[in-house]
Design an enzyme around this catalytic site. Structure first.
Site, PDB file in Angstrom:
ATOM      1  N   ASP A 133       0.789  -1.230   0.000  1.00  0.00           N
ATOM      2  CA  ASP A 133       0.000   0.000   0.000  1.00  0.00           C
ATOM      3  C   ASP A 133       0.826   1.288   0.000  1.00  0.00           C
ATOM      4  O   ASP A 133       0.272   2.373   0.099  1.00  0.00           O
ATOM      5  CB  ASP A 133      -0.997   0.018   1.157  1.00  0.00           C
ATOM      6  CG  ASP A 133      -0.335   0.152   2.528  1.00  0.00           C
ATOM      7  OD1 ASP A 133       0.905   0.192   2.596  1.00  0.00           O
ATOM      8  OD2 ASP A 133      -1.059   0.226   3.527  1.00  0.00           O
ATOM      9  N   CYS A 190     -27.025  -4.152   7.413  1.00  0.00           N
ATOM     10  CA  CYS A 190     -26.196  -3.929   8.598  1.00  0.00           C
ATOM     11  C   CYS A 190     -25.513  -2.556   8.528  1.00  0.00           C
ATOM     12  O   CYS A 190     -24.975  -2.164   7.497  1.00  0.00           O
ATOM     13  CB  CYS A 190     -25.139  -5.023   8.715  1.00  0.00           C
ATOM     14  SG  CYS A 190     -24.020  -4.820  10.124  1.00  0.00           S
ATOM     15  N   CYS A 193     -20.754  -0.874  11.448  1.00  0.00           N
ATOM     16  CA  CYS A 193     -19.504  -0.122  11.306  1.00  0.00           C
ATOM     17  C   CYS A 193     -19.771   1.377  11.322  1.00  0.00           C
ATOM     18  O   CYS A 193     -19.011   2.152  11.930  1.00  0.00           O
ATOM     19  CB  CYS A 193     -18.764  -0.536  10.040  1.00  0.00           C
ATOM     20  SG  CYS A 193     -19.677  -0.292   8.494  1.00  0.00           S
ATOM     21  N   CYS A 213     -11.464  10.802  10.692  1.00  0.00           N
ATOM     22  CA  CYS A 213     -11.122   9.425  11.066  1.00  0.00           C
ATOM     23  C   CYS A 213      -9.961   9.400  12.058  1.00  0.00           C
ATOM     24  O   CYS A 213      -8.915  10.023  11.836  1.00  0.00           O
ATOM     25  CB  CYS A 213     -10.754   8.644   9.801  1.00  0.00           C
ATOM     26  SG  CYS A 213     -10.213   6.953  10.110  1.00  0.00           S
ATOM     27  N   CYS A 243     -14.607   0.312  13.703  1.00  0.00           N
ATOM     28  CA  CYS A 243     -15.497  -0.073  12.599  1.00  0.00           C
ATOM     29  C   CYS A 243     -15.186  -1.474  12.100  1.00  0.00           C
ATOM     30  O   CYS A 243     -16.069  -2.179  11.601  1.00  0.00           O
ATOM     31  CB  CYS A 243     -15.433   0.947  11.452  1.00  0.00           C
ATOM     32  SG  CYS A 243     -13.869   0.994  10.556  1.00  0.00           S
ATOM     33  N   CYS A 247     -17.721  -5.769  12.954  1.00  0.00           N
ATOM     34  CA  CYS A 247     -18.302  -6.414  11.775  1.00  0.00           C
ATOM     35  C   CYS A 247     -18.676  -7.867  12.069  1.00  0.00           C
ATOM     36  O   CYS A 247     -17.837  -8.655  12.531  1.00  0.00           O
ATOM     37  CB  CYS A 247     -17.321  -6.374  10.604  1.00  0.00           C
ATOM     38  SG  CYS A 247     -17.979  -7.170   9.113  1.00  0.00           S
TER      39      CYS A 247
END
Length: 345
Positions: A133, A190, A193, A213, A243, A247
């Site tokens: 990344d 759902c 998150c 964030c 978040c 899940c």
């Protein structure tokens, strides 16, 4: 029966620690580029100027490498063995995101990608490039296009087998590989998150504002933490797992599949804020050697710890905080002053 090159790649990927592997055409996610440009135009990337600087390359694999014909998307598990939210009430300790408690994932994932790439080049004579990344590659849309998961409402990749605990790597190749069906969205109605985000950074399904964030604020953001987000940070000093941790798909993720390189180091699993605030720059480098945390530097980590100390509210941390009040760094001096106003005398 002769195995296809796709089957052989999957087997070799598994040998190098990847639990997920899928294939897509290099131009399989055209909508990702449009979404990126909209996100940048709205300013939701905050101070991450590097996102904007290479946007054309990031928008499409062919923008980065015109010779790419196929993409191999790979996932390496870092599923935690314990509850990532367990330290939420332990305000005297700093919370470090699960992914950063062990070794630097960049090194582990890139090592696996390079080994797979060398084998593939030797076997087929193809050209290829490998990316983690740090490169201008949109791993999540490409991984979804290659069928190893889908992007959840928090924008991270989700897998029915591994939850959202996957580090992603990409191999671009000149080979024409048979693509896998793209991942199907299984989030349904759902919104856990979205509801769990402490600062409302997930402004709508699949839309995130980095400026709100906690992961961005504690890692990428330079300068003071905006006061409106400080209390919500709690004791998070590097990243935020909220978040991800809530899940429901994580119930299928098995910690035993996690790469051993990502097992938490004891000193990073639940560090005491007082101990962290006592570190000088040399001590910081020593403690976080081999960790992705090292790249944010001592000053940003101290800033984060001072905010966490202020949120602790107990007098026991006053001495640890006071040493920063006269700091030559105005960001640290301001954070220390803020924290002291919240600590019980």
């Amino acid at each position: 029966m002769t195995m296809s090159i796709e089957q052989r790649i999957r087997e070799k990927a598994a040998e190098h620690g990847f639990v997920a592997c899928g294939f897509a055409a290099a131009d399989a996610a055209p909508e990702a580029g449009a979404g990126l440009r909209e996100w940048l135009a709205d300013g939701r990337h905050g101070g991450m100027g590097w996102m904007e600087a290479r946007a054309d390359e990031r928008a499409s694999p062919n923008g980065l490498w015109p010779g790419a014909r196929s993409v191999i998307a790979l996932g390496m598990s870092y599923a935690p063995a314990t509850d990532p939210l367990a330290l939420a009430g332990a305000s005297e300790r700093g919370r470090i995101s699960v992914y950063a408690q062990g070794g630097d994932y960049h090194k582990a994932v890139k090592k696996g990608l390079k080994a797979l790439g060398r084998w593939l080049a030797d076997e087929t004579g193809c050209e290829l490039k490998v990316f983690v990344d740090t490169a201008p590659v949109m791993e999540k849309p490409l991984a979804a296009a290659a069928g190893i998961g889908w992007q959840g409402k928090h924008t991270n990749l989700l897998s029915r087998e591994h939850g959202n605990w996957l580090f992603l790597g990409i191999v671009m190749t000149s080979l024409e590989l048979v693509p896998d069906p793209p991942g199907q969205d299984h989030c349904g109605s759902c919104t856990r998150c979205i509801d769990a985000c402490p600062t409302g950074a997930i402004t709508a399904p699949h839309r995130i504002d980095a400026r709100r964030c906690i992961s961005y604020l504690t890692i990428e953001h330079h300068g003071p933490i905006p006061t409106e987000f400080r209390e919500a940070m709690g004791n998070r000093i590097y990243g935020c797992d909220d978040c991800l941790a809530v899940c429901p798909w994580n119930r299928f993720a098995e910690a035993g599949q996690a790469n051993r390189a990502f097992l938490p180091r004891a000193e990073l699993a639940a560090p005491a804020l007082a101990d962290l605030l006592a570190l000088d720059e040399a001590g910081f480098r020593e403690m976080f050697a081999g960790s992705p945390i090292k790249r944010i530097g001592w000053a940003r980590m101290m800033r984060n710890c001072l905010i966490a100390a202020g949120n602790n509210g107990e007098a026991g941390l006053r001495e640890s905080v006071e040493r920063f009040v006269e700091s030559d760094d105005p960001v640290l001096a301001e954070a220390a002053g803020w924290a002291l106003t919240r600590l019980i005398r």
